[in-house]
Design a protein around this motif. Structure first.
Motif, PDB file in Angstrom:
ATOM      1  N   ARG A   8       2.019 -23.771 -12.612  1.00 30.07           N
ATOM      2  CA  ARG A   8       2.608 -22.875 -13.622  1.00 30.07           C
ATOM      3  C   ARG A   8       3.966 -23.423 -14.064  1.00 30.07           C
ATOM      4  NH1 ARG A   8       0.783 -17.307 -13.920  1.00 30.07           N
ATOM      5  NH2 ARG A   8       2.873 -16.804 -14.650  1.00 30.07           N
ATOM      6  N   GLN A   9       4.723 -23.955 -13.106  1.00 22.82           N
ATOM      7  CA  GLN A   9       6.040 -24.497 -13.420  1.00 22.82           C
ATOM      8  C   GLN A   9       5.920 -25.644 -14.423  1.00 22.82           C
ATOM      9  OE1 GLN A   9       8.087 -26.149 -10.052  1.00 22.82           O
ATOM     10  NE2 GLN A   9       9.968 -26.497 -11.177  1.00 22.82           N
ATOM     11  N   ALA A  10       4.962 -26.537 -14.208  1.00 22.80           N
ATOM     12  CA  ALA A  10       4.764 -27.665 -15.130  1.00 22.80           C
ATOM     13  C   ALA A  10       4.356 -27.166 -16.513  1.00 22.80           C
ATOM     14  CB  ALA A  10       3.719 -28.624 -14.576  1.00 22.80           C
ATOM     15  N   TYR A  11       3.503 -26.157 -16.560  1.00 23.11           N
ATOM     16  CA  TYR A  11       3.074 -25.589 -17.830  1.00 23.11           C
ATOM     17  C   TYR A  11       4.248 -25.019 -18.617  1.00 23.11           C
ATOM     18  CZ  TYR A  11       1.227 -22.154 -21.100  1.00 23.11           C
ATOM     19  OH  TYR A  11       0.987 -21.404 -22.221  1.00 23.11           O
ATOM     20  N   TYR A  12       5.073 -24.215 -17.955  1.00 29.35           N
ATOM     21  CA  TYR A  12       6.205 -23.610 -18.651  1.00 29.35           C
ATOM     22  C   TYR A  12       7.252 -24.647 -19.039  1.00 29.35           C
ATOM     23  CZ  TYR A  12       4.305 -18.993 -17.879  1.00 29.35           C
ATOM     24  OH  TYR A  12       3.499 -17.885 -17.915  1.00 29.35           O
ATOM     25  N   LYS A  13       7.411 -25.675 -18.228  1.00 31.47           N
ATOM     26  CA  LYS A  13       8.327 -26.765 -18.587  1.00 31.47           C
ATOM     27  C   LYS A  13       7.810 -27.476 -19.836  1.00 31.47           C
ATOM     28  CE  LYS A  13      10.663 -30.804 -16.746  1.00 31.47           C
ATOM     29  NZ  LYS A  13      10.873 -31.669 -15.587  1.00 31.47           N
ATOM     30  N   TRP A  14       6.494 -27.709 -19.885  1.00 35.66           N
ATOM     31  CA  TRP A  14       5.890 -28.370 -21.043  1.00 35.66           C
ATOM     32  C   TRP A  14       6.058 -27.524 -22.304  1.00 35.66           C
ATOM     33  CZ3 TRP A  14       1.756 -26.646 -24.020  1.00 35.66           C
ATOM     34  CH2 TRP A  14       1.283 -27.548 -24.969  1.00 35.66           C
ATOM     35  N   LEU A  15       5.944 -26.211 -22.179  1.00 34.26           N
ATOM     36  CA  LEU A  15       6.082 -25.323 -23.330  1.00 34.26           C
ATOM     37  C   LEU A  15       7.444 -25.457 -24.009  1.00 34.26           C
ATOM     38  CD1 LEU A  15       4.560 -21.828 -22.465  1.00 34.26           C
ATOM     39  CD2 LEU A  15       3.764 -23.470 -24.151  1.00 34.26           C
ATOM     40  N   THR A  16       8.481 -25.708 -23.218  1.00 35.76           N
ATOM     41  CA  THR A  16       9.840 -25.709 -23.764  1.00 35.76           C
ATOM     42  C   THR A  16      10.443 -27.105 -23.889  1.00 35.76           C
ATOM     43  OG1 THR A  16      10.767 -25.378 -21.558  1.00 35.76           O
ATOM     44  CG2 THR A  16      10.297 -23.401 -22.852  1.00 35.76           C
ATOM     45  N   HIS A  17       9.651 -28.146 -23.635  1.00 38.41           N
ATOM     46  CA  HIS A  17      10.235 -29.492 -23.666  1.00 38.41           C
ATOM     47  C   HIS A  17      10.544 -29.940 -25.100  1.00 38.41           C
ATOM     48  CE1 HIS A  17       6.419 -31.213 -25.047  1.00 38.41           C
ATOM     49  NE2 HIS A  17       7.043 -32.354 -25.194  1.00 38.41           N
ATOM     50  N   GLU A  18      11.546 -30.764 -25.221  1.00 41.20           N
ATOM     51  CA  GLU A  18      11.903 -31.356 -26.510  1.00 41.20           C
ATOM     52  C   GLU A  18      11.144 -32.680 -26.631  1.00 41.20           C
ATOM     53  OE1 GLU A  18      13.952 -30.250 -28.978  1.00 41.20           O
ATOM     54  OE2 GLU A  18      14.093 -28.379 -27.845  1.00 41.20           O
ATOM     55  N   HIS A  36       9.604 -41.365 -28.454  1.00 40.44           N
ATOM     56  CA  HIS A  36       8.262 -41.919 -28.291  1.00 40.44           C
ATOM     57  C   HIS A  36       7.195 -40.909 -28.722  1.00 40.44           C
ATOM     58  CE1 HIS A  36       5.314 -44.663 -26.601  1.00 40.44           C
ATOM     59  NE2 HIS A  36       4.734 -43.615 -26.036  1.00 40.44           N
ATOM     60  N   ASP A  37       7.361 -39.643 -28.359  1.00 38.51           N
ATOM     61  CA  ASP A  37       6.426 -38.590 -28.776  1.00 38.51           C
ATOM     62  C   ASP A  37       6.372 -38.487 -30.296  1.00 38.51           C
ATOM     63  OD1 ASP A  37       5.877 -37.867 -26.111  1.00 38.51           O
ATOM     64  OD2 ASP A  37       7.409 -36.282 -26.123  1.00 38.51           O
ATOM     65  N   ILE A  38       7.524 -38.530 -30.922  1.00 39.06           N
ATOM     66  CA  ILE A  38       7.605 -38.425 -32.387  1.00 39.06           C
ATOM     67  C   ILE A  38       6.935 -39.627 -33.042  1.00 39.06           C
ATOM     68  CG2 ILE A  38       9.196 -38.366 -34.359  1.00 39.06           C
ATOM     69  CD1 ILE A  38      11.127 -36.806 -32.424  1.00 39.06           C
ATOM     70  N   GLN A  39       7.181 -40.819 -32.501  1.00 43.65           N
ATOM     71  CA  GLN A  39       6.540 -42.031 -33.031  1.00 43.65           C
ATOM     72  C   GLN A  39       5.024 -41.957 -32.876  1.00 43.65           C
ATOM     73  OE1 GLN A  39       8.604 -44.996 -30.730  1.00 43.65           O
ATOM     74  NE2 GLN A  39      10.114 -45.361 -32.334  1.00 43.65           N
ATOM     75  N   ASP A  40       4.571 -41.471 -31.732  1.00 49.66           N
ATOM     76  CA  ASP A  40       3.132 -41.329 -31.512  1.00 49.66           C
ATOM     77  C   ASP A  40       2.510 -40.381 -32.532  1.00 49.66           C
ATOM     78  OD1 ASP A  40       3.063 -43.092 -29.393  1.00 49.66           O
ATOM     79  OD2 ASP A  40       2.915 -41.530 -27.847  1.00 49.66           O
ATOM     80  N   GLN A  41       3.196 -39.290 -32.846  1.00 44.54           N
ATOM     81  CA  GLN A  41       2.685 -38.342 -33.830  1.00 44.54           C
ATOM     82  C   GLN A  41       2.604 -38.968 -35.218  1.00 44.54           C
ATOM     83  OE1 GLN A  41       1.330 -35.250 -33.436  1.00 44.54           O
ATOM     84  NE2 GLN A  41       1.433 -35.832 -31.279  1.00 44.54           N
ATOM     85  N   GLU A  42       3.593 -39.780 -35.569  1.00 43.53           N
ATOM     86  CA  GLU A  42       3.585 -40.465 -36.866  1.00 43.53           C
ATOM     87  C   GLU A  42       2.430 -41.464 -36.943  1.00 43.53           C
ATOM     88  OE1 GLU A  42       5.397 -39.976 -39.693  1.00 43.53           O
ATOM     89  OE2 GLU A  42       6.106 -38.199 -38.644  1.00 43.53           O
ATOM     90  N   ILE A  43       2.206 -42.201 -35.867  1.00 31.44           N
ATOM     91  CA  ILE A  43       1.105 -43.165 -35.828  1.00 31.44           C
ATOM     92  C   ILE A  43      -0.227 -42.433 -35.954  1.00 31.44           C
ATOM     93  CG2 ILE A  43      -0.129 -44.808 -34.345  1.00 31.44           C
ATOM     94  CD1 ILE A  43       2.687 -45.609 -33.254  1.00 31.44           C
ATOM     95  N   LEU A  44      -0.377 -41.337 -35.227  1.00 32.61           N
ATOM     96  CA  LEU A  44      -1.607 -40.551 -35.300  1.00 32.61           C
ATOM     97  C   LEU A  44      -1.847 -40.042 -36.720  1.00 32.61           C
ATOM     98  CD1 LEU A  44      -4.005 -39.242 -33.865  1.00 32.61           C
ATOM     99  CD2 LEU A  44      -2.505 -37.322 -33.306  1.00 32.61           C
ATOM    100  N   LYS A  45      -0.784 -39.597 -37.375  1.00 33.81           N
ATOM    101  CA  LYS A  45      -0.886 -39.120 -38.752  1.00 33.81           C
ATOM    102  C   LYS A  45      -1.386 -40.230 -39.678  1.00 33.81           C
ATOM    103  CE  LYS A  45       2.168 -37.211 -42.313  1.00 33.81           C
ATOM    104  NZ  LYS A  45       3.550 -36.802 -42.582  1.00 33.81           N
ATOM    105  N   LEU A  46      -0.846 -41.450 -39.509  1.00 34.03           N
ATOM    106  CA  LEU A  46      -1.269 -42.579 -40.326  1.00 34.03           C
ATOM    107  C   LEU A  46      -2.722 -42.971 -40.052  1.00 34.03           C
ATOM    108  CD1 LEU A  46       1.953 -44.775 -40.076  1.00 34.03           C
ATOM    109  CD2 LEU A  46       1.136 -43.523 -42.086  1.00 34.03           C
TER     110      LEU A  46
END
Length: 63
Positions: A19-29, A33-43
């Motif tokens: 549960r702790q990992a789940y709630y941490k994931w919910l609020t993570h910034e 690298h995450d943003i770059q991955d999303q841009e690549i996926l979009k392309l």
């Protein structure tokens, strides 16, 4: 209770995370690298749509 009607405790158990990992994931910034991955996926999705979902598939026109 989540919007799906399942309890968070049941969902995290099924996913094999705490549960702790789940709630941490919910609020993570997202990281750079995450943003770059999303841009690549979009392309990639744009290319798939342009090429009728056959990107990466080779089909020779003649033998």
């Amino acid at each position: 209770m989540s919007q799906s009607g399942y309890k968070v405790s049941d969902l995290v158990k099924a996913a094999g995370v705490s549960r702790q990992a789940y709630y941490k994931w919910l609020t993570h910034e997202p990281t750079v690298h995450d943003i770059q991955d999303q841009e690549i996926l979009k392309l990639v999705k744009q290319l798939e749509a342009q090429h009728k979902h056959c990107v990466g598939w080779y089909y020779p026109l003649s033998s």
